[in-house]
Enzyme design. Structure first.
Site, mmCIF file in Angstrom:
data_model
loop_
_atom_site.group_PDB
_atom_site.id
_atom_site.type_symbol
_atom_site.label_atom_id
_atom_site.label_comp_id
_atom_site.label_asym_id
_atom_site.label_seq_id
_atom_site.Cartn_x
_atom_site.Cartn_y
_atom_site.Cartn_z
ATOM 1 C CG ASP A 106 4.653 -6.760 0.322
ATOM 2 O OD1 ASP A 106 5.616 -6.091 0.966
ATOM 3 O OD2 ASP A 106 3.514 -6.843 0.631
HETATM 4 N N1 URA Z 1 0.847 -2.774 1.002
HETATM 5 C C1 URA Z 1 0.998 -4.285 0.887
HETATM 6 O O1 URA Z 1 0.583 -5.111 1.559
HETATM 7 N N2 URA Z 1 2.335 -4.489 0.025
HETATM 8 C C2 URA Z 1 2.827 -3.549 -0.636
HETATM 9 O O2 URA Z 1 3.945 -4.084 -1.051
HETATM 10 C C3 URA Z 1 2.380 -2.386 -0.554
HETATM 11 C C4 URA Z 1 1.644 -1.887 0.348
#
Ligand code: URA
Length: 261
Positions: A106
């Site tokens: 993310d």
């Molecule tokens: N899980 C999440 O919630 N975000 C990420 O970036 C990776 C795994």
């Protein structure tokens, strides 16, 4: 190793086109084993010959594997979409055609992200069938509860009904709000949604390993390193040491606690 044309070798490993390579060769900017190669159709042995373009050596590896310590604010896509692409962080000397981030972190997640032009390896690493662990350190809004261990081990059901594969989780000794979690899959916002499903909230998230490859402490936020041979093998192997053993997770969390934003 089979001989290949110099221009093919360079164009597969850089951003340069064959016509650009021809011009550089004519100017004497391409060297093979230290001597200028005036003709770009020269045959070379990638296993033996060393190639330099404008003073920079060209790696013999067919594909490029780059480990990025992703900072917050960058998006895991090839284009600038909701923010700048992680590809902007790849230094010019490591760029090749066709680089892409293997999997998504993310925008606000930090840590280990593989950037490669090897679609087959990327698919292998990401597929749950390959059973390659990805470990994250998580800062939680509320204290960790021991019940999470069994809930996650049994495959937690997310709010939308999606069921996760069994995952390991453990609290870190240094803080009741720090946890390690190991996943074998990569559903959308998975870690955040898993903790939301047990009534907690992820404040920050950092991926610290992909398979047997651990994010090196020396790789600063926003920095890239090229992975060669053994490191690439490590990506697809089981970790040598179990990071979930208290001595490892406590050690790593002590280092990482300051790096989590
Ligand atoms: N899980 C999440 O919630 N975000 C990420 O970036 C990776 C795994």
């Amino acid at each position: 190793m089979a001989l290949i044309r110099l221009d093919k070798f360079i164009s597969e490993r850089t951003e340069l086109s064959r016509s650009q390579i021809k011009q550089l060769a004519a100017k004497g900017d391409i060297r093979v084993n230290g001597s200028p190669a005036k003709k770009s159709d020269l045959k070379i042995d990638p296993g033996k010959d060393s190639v330099e373009v404008s003073g920079r050596s060209v790696s013999a590896q067919r594909y490029r594997y780059i480990l990025l310590n992703k900072p917050q604010g960058y998006v895991s896509s090839t284009e600038d979409t909701d923010g700048p692409s992680v590809l902007r962080l790849v230094p010019p000397e490591l760029r090749t055609k066709g680089l892409f981030p293997a999997g998504r972190l993310d925008k606000d997640t930090t840590g280990a992200l593989l950037i490669t032009d090897d679609g087959e390896l990327a698919h292998h690493i990401l597929s749950p069938k390959s059973h390659i662990p990805k470990i994250y350190i998580v800062k939680l809004a509320r204290p960790f509860e021991n019940k999470y261990v069994d809930i996650f081990k049994n495959g937690i059901k997310l709010a939308d009904g999606d069921i996760c594969l069994p995952a390991r989780v453990r609290n870190c000794k240094n803080s009741d709000k720090l946890a390690f979690i190991e996943l074998y899959e990569g559903k959308y916002h998975q870690v955040k949604r898993m903790f939301a499903a047990v009534g907690n909230h992820v404040e920050s998230l950092m991926r610290i390993s992909l398979g047997g490859l651990i994010l090196p402490e020396k790789l600063g936020s926003g920095q890239c390193m090229e992975l060669l041979h053994k490191d690439v093998e490590n990506l697809t192997s089981e970790p040598v040491s179990d990071l979930f053993l208290p001595e490892f997770s406590d050690f790593f969390s002590a280092i990482l606690i300051n790096k989590l934003s």
